[in-house]
Write an enzyme that holds these catalytic residues in place. Structure first.
Site, PDB file in Angstrom:
ATOM      1  N   PRO A 168       3.123   5.442 -21.058  1.00 35.86           N
ATOM      2  CG  PRO A 168       2.384   3.970 -19.403  1.00 35.86           C
ATOM      3  CD  PRO A 168       3.291   4.056 -20.592  1.00 35.86           C
ATOM      4  N   GLY A 183       0.629  10.139 -17.019  1.00 34.89           N
ATOM      5  CA  GLY A 183      -0.610  10.684 -16.491  1.00 34.89           C
ATOM      6  C   GLY A 183      -0.683  12.194 -16.637  1.00 34.89           C
ATOM      7  CD  GLN A 215      -1.226   3.059 -16.383  1.00 37.56           C
ATOM      8  OE1 GLN A 215      -1.880   4.055 -16.688  1.00 37.56           O
ATOM      9  NE2 GLN A 215      -1.192   2.592 -15.151  1.00 37.56           N
ATOM     10  CE1 TYR A 221      -0.869   3.531 -11.654  1.00 37.88           C
ATOM     11  CE2 TYR A 221      -2.219   5.006 -12.985  1.00 37.88           C
ATOM     12  CZ  TYR A 221      -1.004   4.687 -12.407  1.00 37.88           C
ATOM     13  OH  TYR A 221       0.072   5.511 -12.585  1.00 37.88           O
ATOM     14  CB  THR A 237       1.092   0.727 -13.350  1.00 31.69           C
ATOM     15  OG1 THR A 237       1.300   1.246 -14.661  1.00 31.69           O
ATOM     16  CG2 THR A 237       2.080   1.378 -12.402  1.00 31.69           C
ATOM     17  CE  LYS A 297       5.210   2.200 -17.328  1.00 31.03           C
ATOM     18  NZ  LYS A 297       5.684   2.796 -16.077  1.00 31.03           N
ATOM     19  CG  HIS A 312       6.046   5.104 -11.809  1.00 26.46           C
ATOM     20  ND1 HIS A 312       4.990   4.236 -11.947  1.00 26.46           N
ATOM     21  CD2 HIS A 312       5.508   6.343 -11.946  1.00 26.46           C
ATOM     22  CE1 HIS A 312       3.870   4.915 -12.147  1.00 26.46           C
ATOM     23  NE2 HIS A 312       4.157   6.208 -12.154  1.00 26.46           N
TER      24      HIS A 312
END
Length: 382
Positions: free
Chosen positions: A83, A85, A133, A135, A161, A257, A281
């Site tokens: 993933p 962004g 993914q 948040y 994440t 993750k 990350h």
């Protein structure tokens, strides 16, 4: 499998060079950037490249089998698209290009919550094969609605994440005033005009927006309020308690993750997660953190059959994939390399990157005389 491969771009570095020529600096620097002094970026790459594999040359030759079984599906290779962004800011329609290529070539594509394509659209173009993914939203209603949409769209795997308790301190993004859509200051306007291919593609595709999150954004929200919205609405705290709530509400596969140590992996097992991604990350959050490969190596097979160990951060080549698999990973993901490829080659970028990585990976296995990815730990030089 499509065999599209552009010989002018046989590795990640050549794709990166071409991508840099075709992208505005603010977009390229967002993709490239690490935290503060970017020491962690180099640590990820250097320590992964320090992994050594040992050939068994006097054994019979093999035809490597690159397929990997993961969460009930068999993939053509042990790598997928991580993933990333704001992909549509870096190259227009990048999420759709990559999701289509991944589905066609039978590897997983993971859609970011903060992507420029909606989760429903990516489910459609990936023929239901994409992962999502997530948040963790701070608002219970937002979380419930998002999970409902993910399930309705047919996603089976969500990747939560956990390594963003704060926004990463990324120097170039601060200088560039990066936002979504990008701020129209003079510097950024000049950068756009210097990259006509990007500008024309963006004009055709439309201004990039966070399509999945649009239903939860206040109408007409100013760009300078985006960070506050993300912090207060989208990126809620993700500790063991919050993950247990998600585990209880999600009946598909749950992958965590952003962990890099055995203590956090043990908690993931206790929560009932199906997998973890050993990841920092891409060194975008903590400059002085340990590398992902160091975290993977510390586990030394102690979680075999308890949870799937996935890996990212610093992976740029088929050699890196093999090194991670030999170090105990069940699967790997790459982010930057795939975005370089789309920026360099447009619609053909996704397929090129997959074929490039697969060619590199097969060469490594053939040279080692390793018949299957699962056998790679036997070739790790001690």
């Amino acid at each position: 499998m499509s065999d599209f491969f552009h010989p002018k771009f046989p590795d990640s570095n050549s794709l990166r060079t071409q991508a840099k020529k075709r992208m505005p600096a603010f977009a390229f620097e967002y993709l490239e950037g690490g935290c503060i002094d970017e020491i962690g970026l180099h640590r990820n790459a250097n320590e992964l490249q320090d992994v050594r594999l040992r050939s068994q040359l006097l054994t019979p030759s093999v035809t490597p089998d690159t397929s990997v079984e993961l969460f009930g599906d068999t993939y053509a290779a042990p790598f997928g698209v991580a993933p990333v962004g704001l992909q549509g800011l870096m190259w227009p329609n990048a999420p759709e290009i990559l999701a289509k290529a991944a589905a066609k070539q039978n590897i997983p594509y993971v859609l970011s919550t903060v992507s420029s394509s909606s989760l429903e659209r990516i489910a459609e173009v990936s023929e239901g094969k994409a992962w999502f993914q997530l948040y963790n939203p701070t608002n219970d209603d937002t979380r419930a609605d998002l999970l409902k949409r993910i399930k309705a769209a047919g996603y089976k795997n969500i990747m939560v994440t956990v390594d963003v308790p704060t926004f990463g301190y990324r120097v170039n993004d601060i200088k560039n005033g990066l936002s979504m859509p990008p701020k129209m200051n003079l510097k950024n306007i000049i950068e756009m005009l210097k990259n006509p291919a990007w500008l024309l593609a963006t004009a055709k595709a439309g201004e990039p927006q966070m399509e999945t999150l649009k239903p939860y954004m206040p109408p007409g929200m100013p760009a300078d309020q985006l960070a506050s919205f993300m912090n207060t609405t989208v990126m809620g705290p993700v500790d063991a308690e919050a993950l247990q709530v998600l585990r209880d509400k999600w009946d598909g596969n749950l992958i965590i993750k952003g962990v890099v140590n055995a203590e956090d992996v043990a908690k993931a097992v206790a929560i009932g997660a199906d997998g973890v991604v050993l990841s920092n990350h891409g060194a975008r959050q903590l400059d002085c953190g340990e590398s992902s490969i160091a975290g993977l190596q510390q586990l030394q097979g102690q979680y075999k059959d308890k949870i799937k160990l996935l890996f990212d951060s610093g992976v740029r080549s088929g050699t890196d994939v093999a090194a991670a698999m030999a170090s105990g990973a069940d699967f790997t993901f790459l982010g930057r390399t795939f975005v370089y490829a789309v920026a360099a080659l447009g619609e053909n970028g996704g397929e090129h990157a997959i074929n490039m990585l697969l060619k590199q990976y097969i060469q490594v296995l053939s040279q080692l005389k390793c018949a299957h990815s699962r056998d790679l730990p036997k070739f790790l030089a001690k």
